[in-house]
Design an enzyme around this catalytic site. Structure first.
Site, PDB file in Angstrom:
ATOM      1  N   GLN A  78      -5.060  -5.206   6.822  1.00 30.51           N
ATOM      2  CA  GLN A  78      -6.094  -6.289   6.226  1.00 30.51           C
ATOM      3  C   GLN A  78      -6.226  -7.393   6.948  1.00 30.51           C
ATOM      4  O   GLN A  78      -7.245  -8.043   7.417  1.00 30.51           O
ATOM      5  CB  GLN A  78      -5.614  -6.546   4.860  1.00 30.51           C
ATOM      6  CG  GLN A  78      -5.920  -5.358   3.827  1.00 30.51           C
ATOM      7  CD  GLN A  78      -7.456  -4.925   3.411  1.00 30.51           C
ATOM      8  OE1 GLN A  78      -8.328  -5.673   3.652  1.00 30.51           O
ATOM      9  NE2 GLN A  78      -7.379  -3.338   3.220  1.00 30.51           N
TER      10      GLN A  78
ATOM     11  N   CYS B 149      -4.803   2.295  -3.781  1.00 29.48           N
ATOM     12  CA  CYS B 149      -3.440   2.786  -2.982  1.00 29.48           C
ATOM     13  C   CYS B 149      -2.216   2.009  -3.506  1.00 29.48           C
ATOM     14  O   CYS B 149      -1.398   1.849  -2.665  1.00 29.48           O
ATOM     15  CB  CYS B 149      -3.952   3.301  -1.640  1.00 29.48           C
ATOM     16  SG  CYS B 149      -5.008   4.399  -1.387  1.00 29.48           S
TER      17      CYS B 149
ATOM     18  N   ASP C 147       2.836  -5.059   7.876  1.00 28.81           N
ATOM     19  CA  ASP C 147       1.280  -4.076   7.840  1.00 28.81           C
ATOM     20  C   ASP C 147       0.216  -5.048   7.688  1.00 28.81           C
ATOM     21  O   ASP C 147      -0.234  -5.703   6.857  1.00 28.81           O
ATOM     22  CB  ASP C 147       1.615  -3.527   6.473  1.00 28.81           C
ATOM     23  CG  ASP C 147       0.241  -2.660   6.250  1.00 28.81           C
ATOM     24  OD1 ASP C 147      -0.629  -2.622   6.942  1.00 28.81           O
ATOM     25  OD2 ASP C 147      -0.098  -1.650   5.015  1.00 28.81           O
TER      26      ASP C 147
ATOM     27  N   LYS D 208     -10.897  -0.500   9.906  1.00 26.50           N
ATOM     28  CA  LYS D 208     -11.229  -1.795   9.062  1.00 26.50           C
ATOM     29  C   LYS D 208     -11.540  -2.956   9.991  1.00 26.50           C
ATOM     30  O   LYS D 208     -11.945  -4.045   9.869  1.00 26.50           O
ATOM     31  CB  LYS D 208      -9.733  -2.408   8.207  1.00 26.50           C
ATOM     32  CG  LYS D 208      -9.710  -1.183   7.194  1.00 26.50           C
ATOM     33  CD  LYS D 208      -8.533  -1.454   6.285  1.00 26.50           C
ATOM     34  CE  LYS D 208      -8.259  -0.256   5.294  1.00 26.50           C
ATOM     35  NZ  LYS D 208      -6.838  -0.333   4.442  1.00 26.50           N
TER      36      LYS D 208
ATOM     37  N   HIS E  34       1.059  -1.135  -0.139  1.00 28.66           N
ATOM     38  CA  HIS E  34      -0.218  -0.038  -0.131  1.00 28.66           C
ATOM     39  C   HIS E  34       1.035   1.130  -0.109  1.00 28.66           C
ATOM     40  O   HIS E  34       2.067   1.140   0.465  1.00 28.66           O
ATOM     41  CB  HIS E  34      -0.786   0.048   1.336  1.00 28.66           C
ATOM     42  CG  HIS E  34      -1.948   0.865   1.405  1.00 28.66           C
ATOM     43  ND1 HIS E  34      -1.801   2.229   1.728  1.00 28.66           N
ATOM     44  CD2 HIS E  34      -3.334   0.983   1.163  1.00 28.66           C
ATOM     45  CE1 HIS E  34      -2.900   2.895   1.564  1.00 28.66           C
ATOM     46  NE2 HIS E  34      -4.017   1.986   1.589  1.00 28.66           N
TER      47      HIS E  34
HETATM   48  C1  LIG Z   1      -6.000   0.596   4.408  1.00 27.27           C
HETATM   49  C2  LIG Z   1      -4.571   0.153   4.215  1.00 27.27           C
HETATM   50  C3  LIG Z   1      -3.393   0.744   4.891  1.00 27.27           C
HETATM   51  C4  LIG Z   1      -3.871   2.034   5.218  1.00 27.27           C
HETATM   52  O1  LIG Z   1      -4.657   2.388   6.220  1.00 27.27           O
HETATM   53  P1  LIG Z   1      -5.147   3.630   7.001  1.00 27.27           P
HETATM   54  O2  LIG Z   1      -6.193   3.234   7.895  1.00 27.27           O
HETATM   55  O3  LIG Z   1      -5.734   4.548   5.659  1.00 27.27           O
HETATM   56  O4  LIG Z   1      -3.924   4.290   7.695  1.00 27.27           O
HETATM   57  C5  LIG Z   1      -2.239   0.257   4.853  1.00 27.27           C
HETATM   58  N1  LIG Z   1      -1.962  -0.796   4.414  1.00 27.27           N
HETATM   59  C6  LIG Z   1      -3.019  -1.825   3.849  1.00 27.27           C
HETATM   60  C7  LIG Z   1      -2.705  -3.247   3.341  1.00 27.27           C
HETATM   61  C8  LIG Z   1      -4.158  -1.280   3.849  1.00 27.27           C
HETATM   62  O5  LIG Z   1      -5.316  -2.091   3.238  1.00 27.27           O
END
Ligand SMILES: *Cc1c(COP(=O)(O)O)cnc(C)c1O
Length: 419
Positions: free
Chosen positions: A216, A377, A213, A239, A136
């Site tokens: 998800q 993104c 990260d 999320k 992302h």
């Molecule tokens: C949504 C997402 C982000 C960023 O999340 P934010 O809430 O906008 O900071 C980063 N990495 C992944 C894989 C995402 O799905």
């Protein structure tokens, strides 16, 4: 510590009742244009269940005060609610202790925090930071900024045609100059679940710390940071069926202790004079200013909610739904799925022959179906697969096979409109 699975207190043995779950999400009862809302944009943000909504309003109605300061009862109750939520998040990620959880605005801020503290302290000229081609933007740009500032190199692990991380390439990139590996646990544009335990093993064998990260992964599968042995893990509340504007960073205590503060201000200090300021203990050192107290409390309610449903039920429901949706979409003429790794979850990115993704999204919206279109993104992923954009249906615990059927019907309308 017990393993994450043992902490699960979902209704094991009970049949997962998706209608009972849906009834907890008021927004799903909406009927845009008189048709049921089919919400398939969960990878962008999930909807919020009543326990989260009620907790937010109860907090503001009964407990609102600033934290960590007041000696009066109300402030102590607010502090307890805030710190209680930290303990819940620590349990949810199976951190060794609540102090390893730092609250942030979102995943993006968690990554920037690590880049601006750990990164600025440890990365110097000609050092390297390793990411992957499926990151992302929020796990690309903070490292680019850092590398530009320090004269360091950003190395990018390539991905295969099915959207899998090329582990051998990753292994060959690791060396004495590597200061950090920062990799997505589950891709938001491909659905790929990366072999992150293996990534940590490879990196640690070279003495390289790893940030994962989990934006998800954290709402689709149980996460156990101790079993993964990662050094940092970021999640984003909106999320996780929680409020917007709140996220969490897990960091190993030894790293958090060694890192300089992120922002300066109230609450992150233990004493201030004009000559010298000493910093508060971990994790407060990283939480300058009045935090999003209600958001933290709401996030605590969100993880309670997820645990009350139980990951065993969530994983199984979403697995069946993904299999159903994959078969259904593959049968749509001219449709090509992007992201077909054997290890994947809950994401269906696709292109439709001769129709731009934006047109797909616009037409299915007229049928009440909400999907995302664009680059999600992850512009380098689009480039990797030579497409300008994809349409993406992404699933959550409340989605149903009926909704997948509605998506497929809506896609037939796209064909009628565009021939
Ligand atoms: C949504 C997402 C982000 C960023 O999340 P934010 O809430 O906008 O900071 C980063 N990495 C992944 C894989 C995402 O799905």
């Amino acid at each position: 510590m017990t393993s994450r699975a043992e902490n699960d207190f979902g209704p094991d043995g009970e049949v997962f009742d998706v209608e009972r779950i849906r009834a907890l999400f008021p927004i799903l009862a909406q009927r845009p244009g008189g048709q049921p809302l089919v919400y398939l944009d969960n990878a962008a943000t999930t909807q919020k269940p009543l326990p989260v909504l009620n907790t937010l309003s109860r907090y503001y109605a009964n407990e609102n005060a600033n934290i960590h300061r007041g000696v009066y009862g109300l402030s102590q109750r607010a502090t307890d609610a805030y710190e209680g939520a930290r303990a819940k998040m620590a349990r949810f990620l199976n951190a060794a202790e609540p102090a390893e959880v730092v609250f942030t605005r979102n995943a993006t801020e968690g990554i920037n925090l690590v880049a601006q503290t750990f990164g600025r302290q440890r990365v110097t000229a000609d050092d390297e930071v390793v990411i992957s081609a499926m990151e992302h933007h929020s796990n690309i740009v903070p490292w680019q900024l850092l590398c530009e500032e320090k004269g360091a190199q950003l190395r990018v692990v390539p991905i295969s045609d099915s959207g899998e991380l090329m582990l051998d390439e990753l292994a060959s990139m690791l060396g004495p100059r590597t200061k950090l590996v920062s990799i997505v646990h589950m891709s938001n544009s491909l659905g790929t679940i990366n072999p992150v335990r293996r990534v940590v093993e490879l990196a640690h064998a070279q003495g390289v710390p790893v940030l994962l990260d989990g934006s998800q992964a954290a709402y689709h599968m149980p996460v156990d940071v101790q079993a993964l042995e990662c050094d940092f893990y970021v999640v984003t509340g909106h999320k996780l069926y929680g409020p917007t504007g709140i996220g969490a960073l897990y960091g190993r205590r030894s790293w958090l202790e060694a890192m300089p503060p992120y922002q300066g201000g109230g609450d992150m200090i233990s004493s201030v004079t004009f000559e010298r300021t000493t910093y508060n203990e971990v994790p407060h050192k990283f939480e300058a200013g009045t935090p999003h107290i209600a958001g933290v409390v709401g996030l605590g309610a969100a993880v309670d909610f997820i645990e009350s449903v139980g990951f065993s039920a969530i994983v199984e429901h979403e697995r069946q739904l993904l299999a159903y949706a994959t078969t259904a979409l593959e049968a749509v003429p001219g449709l090509r799925l992007i992201g077909t790794a054997p290890e994947k979850a809950s994401i269906l990115s696709f292109v439709l022959d001769g129709v731009h993704a934006h047109d797909v999204g616009t037409v299915v919206d007229t049928q009440g179906v909400a999907i995302r279109t664009g680059h999600h993104c992850t512009q380098p992923v689009m480039e990797r697969f030579s497409v300008p954009a994809t349409a993406r249906a992404s699933l959550a615990m409340y989605n149903t096979t009926t909704e997948i059927d509605q998506l497929v019907t809506a896609l037939a309308t796209v064909r009628e409109v565009f021939g």
